[in-house]
Design an enzyme around this catalytic site. Structure first.
Site, PDB file in Angstrom:
ATOM      1  N   CYS A   1       0.446  -0.831  -0.126  1.00 41.56           N
ATOM      2  CA  CYS A   1       0.108   0.190   0.362  1.00 41.56           C
ATOM      3  C   CYS A   1       1.021   0.983  -0.290  1.00 41.56           C
ATOM      4  CB  CYS A   1      -0.521  -0.396   0.989  1.00 41.56           C
ATOM      5  SG  CYS A   1      -2.315   1.822   0.919  1.00 41.56           S
TER       6      CYS A   1
ATOM      7  N   CYS B   1      -0.349   3.909   2.650  1.00 41.40           N
ATOM      8  CA  CYS B   1       0.014   4.578   3.338  1.00 41.40           C
ATOM      9  C   CYS B   1       1.123   3.678   4.017  1.00 41.40           C
ATOM     10  CB  CYS B   1      -0.549   2.760   4.029  1.00 41.40           C
ATOM     11  SG  CYS B   1      -2.557   2.243   4.168  1.00 41.40           S
TER      12      CYS B   1
END
Length: 181
Positions: A131, A134
Site C-alpha cells: 500500500c 499507507c
C-alpha cells in the site's frame, strides 16, 4: 520454533534468504523493542504459521507481552487499512478519497507502546502488503517524529527478509509435496 529452526527449513535454492535471516537476527541497528516488535508484525503479515511462531518465540525472549500484542495489532489494523487505502489510491474514481472510511482504527492513536515503534511496524507491514498511500503516510509521521531514513530503510529491509523467508519455506514445502507424489 526458533530462528535457527526456521533457517533449517529454508531450502538450498534460497541460500541468500537464509543468510539474510542470519544477518537480520544479529543486526542491532534498531532498539530491541523496535526490532522484535517489527519481527512479529512482519511475520503476522506473511500469514505463515512457522514464521509467526519463530518470530514470536524470539520476541518473547526479548520484550514484554504488551509489545508482542501491539505488534500483532499493527499487523491486524494494517491488514484492513492497506486494502482500503490501496483501493482508494488506485481507483480511477477519485470520489472515494473524499468519502469517510468509517473504519475503527483507535489502536493507531493509542497503541500501548511507543508511537514511533507502532508507526514503524505499520510501515513495514504496509510495505509487505503493497500500500503506497499507507507507506507514504507512515513515513511522513516517522520523519516528523525524528526517526531516521536509515531506521525506516532497516525496518523495510527486515520486512522484506521475513516475507522472503515465508515464501521460501512455502516453495520448499511444495517441492517436498511434489516429490512425495
Amino acid at each position: 520454533m526458533s530462528i535457527d529452526a526456521l533457517k533449517e527449513r529454508i531450502p538450498d535454492f534460497a541460500k541468500d534468504v537464509r543468510l539474510n535471516l542470519s544477518s537480520m537476527a544479529s543486526d542491532e541497528t534498531l532498539a530491541p523493542q523496535t526490532k522484535y516488535g517489527l519481527f512479529v508484525a512482519a511475520a503476522v503479515a506473511t500469514r505463515n504459521p512457522d514464521v509467526i511462531a519463530a518470530m514470536q518465540a524470539v520476541a518473547r525472549d526479548n520484550v514484554a507481552p504488551a509489545v508482542i500484542a501491539a505488534a500483532k495489532s499493527a499487523a491486524a489494523i494494517m491488514a484492513m487499512n492497506n486494502v482500503y487505502y490501496r483501493f482508494v489510491h488506485l481507483a480511477s474514481n477519485k470520489d472515494y478519497a473524499t468519502m469517510p472510511a468509517r473504519l475503527r482504527m483507535n489502536v493507531i492513536a493509542n497503541p500501548g507502546v511507543d508511537k514511533a515503534d507502532f508507526e514503524l511496524w505499520s510501515l513495514a507491514v504496509s510495505a509487505i502488503n503493497g500500500c503506497g498511500m499507507c507507506i507514504d503516510s507512515h513515513e511522513k509521521v516517522l520523519l516528523a517524529a525524528g526517526v531516521s531514513t536509515a531506521a525506516i530503510q532497516t525496518a523495510v529491509r527486515f520486512a522484506a527478509i521475513i516475507q522472503s523467508v515465508a515464501v521460501s519455506i512455502e516453495a520448499g514445502a511444495a517441492d517436498l509435496a511434489m516429490a512425495a507424489e
